[in-house]
Design a protein around this motif. Structure first.
Motif, PDB file in Angstrom:
ATOM      1  N   GLU A 140       5.429  11.713 -94.069  1.00 35.42           N
ATOM      2  CA  GLU A 140       5.508  12.631 -92.929  1.00 35.42           C
ATOM      3  C   GLU A 140       5.618  11.926 -91.577  1.00 35.42           C
ATOM      4  OE1 GLU A 140       1.229  12.122 -94.248  1.00 35.42           O
ATOM      5  OE2 GLU A 140       3.066  12.720 -95.254  1.00 35.42           O
ATOM      6  N   ASP A 141       5.537  10.584 -91.546  1.00 34.32           N
ATOM      7  CA  ASP A 141       5.711   9.828 -90.296  1.00 34.32           C
ATOM      8  C   ASP A 141       7.128  10.025 -89.769  1.00 34.32           C
ATOM      9  OD1 ASP A 141       3.145   8.817 -90.473  1.00 34.32           O
ATOM     10  OD2 ASP A 141       3.776   6.859 -91.250  1.00 34.32           O
ATOM     11  N   SER A 142       7.274   9.986 -88.445  1.00 35.92           N
ATOM     12  CA  SER A 142       8.605  10.098 -87.846  1.00 35.92           C
ATOM     13  C   SER A 142       9.298   8.746 -87.861  1.00 35.92           C
ATOM     14  CB  SER A 142       8.498  10.596 -86.404  1.00 35.92           C
ATOM     15  OG  SER A 142       7.975   9.572 -85.574  1.00 35.92           O
ATOM     16  N   LEU A 143      10.624   8.774 -87.825  1.00 34.50           N
ATOM     17  CA  LEU A 143      11.377   7.525 -87.784  1.00 34.50           C
ATOM     18  C   LEU A 143      11.116   6.784 -86.475  1.00 34.50           C
ATOM     19  CD1 LEU A 143      14.849   8.140 -89.437  1.00 34.50           C
ATOM     20  CD2 LEU A 143      12.856   6.998 -90.349  1.00 34.50           C
ATOM     21  N   ASP A 144      10.844   7.505 -85.408  1.00 30.92           N
ATOM     22  CA  ASP A 144      10.503   6.853 -84.142  1.00 30.92           C
ATOM     23  C   ASP A 144       9.231   6.019 -84.301  1.00 30.92           C
ATOM     24  OD1 ASP A 144      12.701   8.000 -82.930  1.00 30.92           O
ATOM     25  OD2 ASP A 144      11.569   9.692 -82.109  1.00 30.92           O
ATOM     26  N   HIS A 145       8.258   6.562 -85.013  1.00 29.09           N
ATOM     27  CA  HIS A 145       7.014   5.820 -85.294  1.00 29.09           C
ATOM     28  C   HIS A 145       7.316   4.560 -86.104  1.00 29.09           C
ATOM     29  CE1 HIS A 145       2.884   4.991 -86.542  1.00 29.09           C
ATOM     30  NE2 HIS A 145       3.303   5.001 -87.800  1.00 29.09           N
ATOM     31  N   ILE A 195      10.857   2.096 -96.678  1.00 28.72           N
ATOM     32  CA  ILE A 195      11.681   2.361 -95.501  1.00 28.72           C
ATOM     33  C   ILE A 195      11.993   1.030 -94.833  1.00 28.72           C
ATOM     34  CG2 ILE A 195       9.715   2.778 -93.953  1.00 28.72           C
ATOM     35  CD1 ILE A 195      12.808   4.948 -93.819  1.00 28.72           C
ATOM     36  N   SER A 196      13.223   0.890 -94.353  1.00 30.14           N
ATOM     37  CA  SER A 196      13.633  -0.378 -93.764  1.00 30.14           C
ATOM     38  C   SER A 196      14.377  -0.146 -92.455  1.00 30.14           C
ATOM     39  CB  SER A 196      14.547  -1.131 -94.732  1.00 30.14           C
ATOM     40  OG  SER A 196      15.779  -0.460 -94.855  1.00 30.14           O
ATOM     41  N   GLU A 197      14.633  -1.255 -91.762  1.00 31.97           N
ATOM     42  CA  GLU A 197      15.443  -1.203 -90.544  1.00 31.97           C
ATOM     43  C   GLU A 197      16.790  -0.561 -90.845  1.00 31.97           C
ATOM     44  OE1 GLU A 197      14.252  -5.236 -88.103  1.00 31.97           O
ATOM     45  OE2 GLU A 197      15.566  -5.410 -89.850  1.00 31.97           O
ATOM     46  N   THR A 198      17.369  -0.909 -91.972  1.00 38.88           N
ATOM     47  CA  THR A 198      18.679  -0.378 -92.345  1.00 38.88           C
ATOM     48  C   THR A 198      18.647   1.135 -92.467  1.00 38.88           C
ATOM     49  OG1 THR A 198      19.152  -2.426 -93.523  1.00 38.88           O
ATOM     50  CG2 THR A 198      20.531  -0.527 -94.064  1.00 38.88           C
ATOM     51  N   ASP A 199      17.575   1.675 -93.057  1.00 35.72           N
ATOM     52  CA  ASP A 199      17.448   3.132 -93.184  1.00 35.72           C
ATOM     53  C   ASP A 199      17.384   3.791 -91.805  1.00 35.72           C
ATOM     54  OD1 ASP A 199      17.307   2.915 -96.017  1.00 35.72           O
ATOM     55  OD2 ASP A 199      15.162   2.487 -95.864  1.00 35.72           O
ATOM     56  N   ASP A 226      17.743  14.450 -84.765  1.00 37.44           N
ATOM     57  CA  ASP A 226      17.216  15.464 -85.671  1.00 37.44           C
ATOM     58  C   ASP A 226      15.710  15.592 -85.460  1.00 37.44           C
ATOM     59  OD1 ASP A 226      16.701  17.190 -87.735  1.00 37.44           O
ATOM     60  OD2 ASP A 226      17.373  15.839 -89.322  1.00 37.44           O
ATOM     61  N   THR A 227      15.220  16.805 -85.345  1.00 38.85           N
ATOM     62  CA  THR A 227      13.778  17.004 -85.158  1.00 38.85           C
ATOM     63  C   THR A 227      13.019  16.733 -86.445  1.00 38.85           C
ATOM     64  OG1 THR A 227      14.035  19.361 -85.629  1.00 38.85           O
ATOM     65  CG2 THR A 227      14.068  18.687 -83.308  1.00 38.85           C
ATOM     66  N   VAL A 251      10.167   9.974 -92.412  1.00 34.18           N
ATOM     67  CA  VAL A 251      10.331   8.883 -93.368  1.00 34.18           C
ATOM     68  C   VAL A 251      10.733   9.437 -94.727  1.00 34.18           C
ATOM     69  CG1 VAL A 251       9.080   7.075 -94.609  1.00 34.18           C
ATOM     70  CG2 VAL A 251       8.741   7.362 -92.155  1.00 34.18           C
ATOM     71  N   GLY A 252      10.099  10.520 -95.151  1.00 36.94           N
ATOM     72  CA  GLY A 252      10.382  11.105 -96.454  1.00 36.94           C
ATOM     73  C   GLY A 252      11.837  11.504 -96.630  1.00 36.94           C
ATOM     74  N   LYS A 253      12.485  11.842 -95.548  1.00 40.86           N
ATOM     75  CA  LYS A 253      13.884  12.266 -95.603  1.00 40.86           C
ATOM     76  C   LYS A 253      14.834  11.062 -95.691  1.00 40.86           C
ATOM     77  CE  LYS A 253      17.141  15.153 -93.068  1.00 40.86           C
ATOM     78  NZ  LYS A 253      17.351  15.931 -91.842  1.00 40.86           N
ATOM     79  N   HIS A 254      14.429   9.895 -95.184  1.00 40.29           N
ATOM     80  CA  HIS A 254      15.325   8.743 -95.082  1.00 40.29           C
ATOM     81  C   HIS A 254      14.924   7.541 -95.930  1.00 40.29           C
ATOM     82  CE1 HIS A 254      17.582  10.676 -91.894  1.00 40.29           C
ATOM     83  NE2 HIS A 254      16.429  11.055 -91.392  1.00 40.29           N
ATOM     84  N   MET A 255      13.767   7.580 -96.563  1.00 42.49           N
ATOM     85  CA  MET A 255      13.306   6.421 -97.341  1.00 42.49           C
ATOM     86  C   MET A 255      14.075   6.300 -98.648  1.00 42.49           C
ATOM     87  SD  MET A 255       9.691   7.759 -98.860  1.00 42.49           S
ATOM     88  CE  MET A 255       9.605   9.078-100.058  1.00 42.49           C
ATOM     89  N   VAL A 256      14.030   5.118 -99.232  1.00 40.82           N
ATOM     90  CA  VAL A 256      14.589   4.879-100.559  1.00 40.82           C
ATOM     91  C   VAL A 256      13.479   5.188-101.558  1.00 40.82           C
ATOM     92  CG1 VAL A 256      15.485   3.116-102.119  1.00 40.82           C
ATOM     93  CG2 VAL A 256      16.171   3.119 -99.706  1.00 40.82           C
TER      94      VAL A 256
END
Length: 155
Positions: free
Chosen positions: A37-42, A68-72, A88-89, A93-98
């Motif tokens: 649930e963390d934001s990508l900005d975090h 999650i990585s820099e590339t993600d 995107d609001t 992390v859950g949306k973009h992680m591997v």
């Protein structure tokens, strides 16, 4: 009379077995972890502040659920900028992680781990025990191990 050797009797067991260097000897145990649930900005802030390139994503029981990585993060940023879309609001992390994460065993030989890095083209492997994250091995950790071995055995 011939010349005698002054080296003394040779012991066939003179060479001692070299101890294996394990992943657990070089893995990082104080990890920066992330929640789904963390934001990508975090995440981006933590990656920059701690000078790391990624980290494991864990649930409340410290079980590995992704990475999650820099590339993600860069993929997310570049897609939004390419299409000139606002951020995107729901950039969690859950949306973009591997989710399909390769792990490594703490008892693996460090040089077997080096081969795994080469064959998989990964930059880091979480180390798990009973599904829980106990550490992480990076390519840099393998390099540190190689330097330590070189100092003891390589000429």
């Amino acid at each position: 009379m011939g010349i005698k050797s002054f080296q003394g009797k040779r012991d066939v067991h003179q060479e001692k077995e070299s101890a294996q260097i394990l992943v657990s000897d070089y893995m990082t145990t104080r990890l920066i972890t992330f929640k789904a649930e963390d934001s990508l900005d975090h995440v981006i802030e933590k990656l920059i502040v701690h000078n790391i390139s990624g980290g494991p994503v864990v649930n409340d029981e410290n079980e590995l659920i992704g990475i999650i990585s820099e590339t993600d993060c860069i993929k997310h940023i570049s897609e939004g900028k390419y299409y000139n879309m606002p951020s995107d609001t729901n950039n969690t992390v859950g949306k973009h992680m591997v989710r399909d994460v390769d792990t490594i065993d703490k008892n693996m030989n460090i040089f077997d781990a080096a081969f795994k890095f080469i064959s998989s083209r990964r930059r880091r492997f979480p180390v798990t025990e009973s599904g829980k994250v106990i550490g992480q091995l990076s390519q840099k950790d393998v390099l540190k191990a190689a330097l330590a071995v070189r100092g003891n055995t390589w000429k």
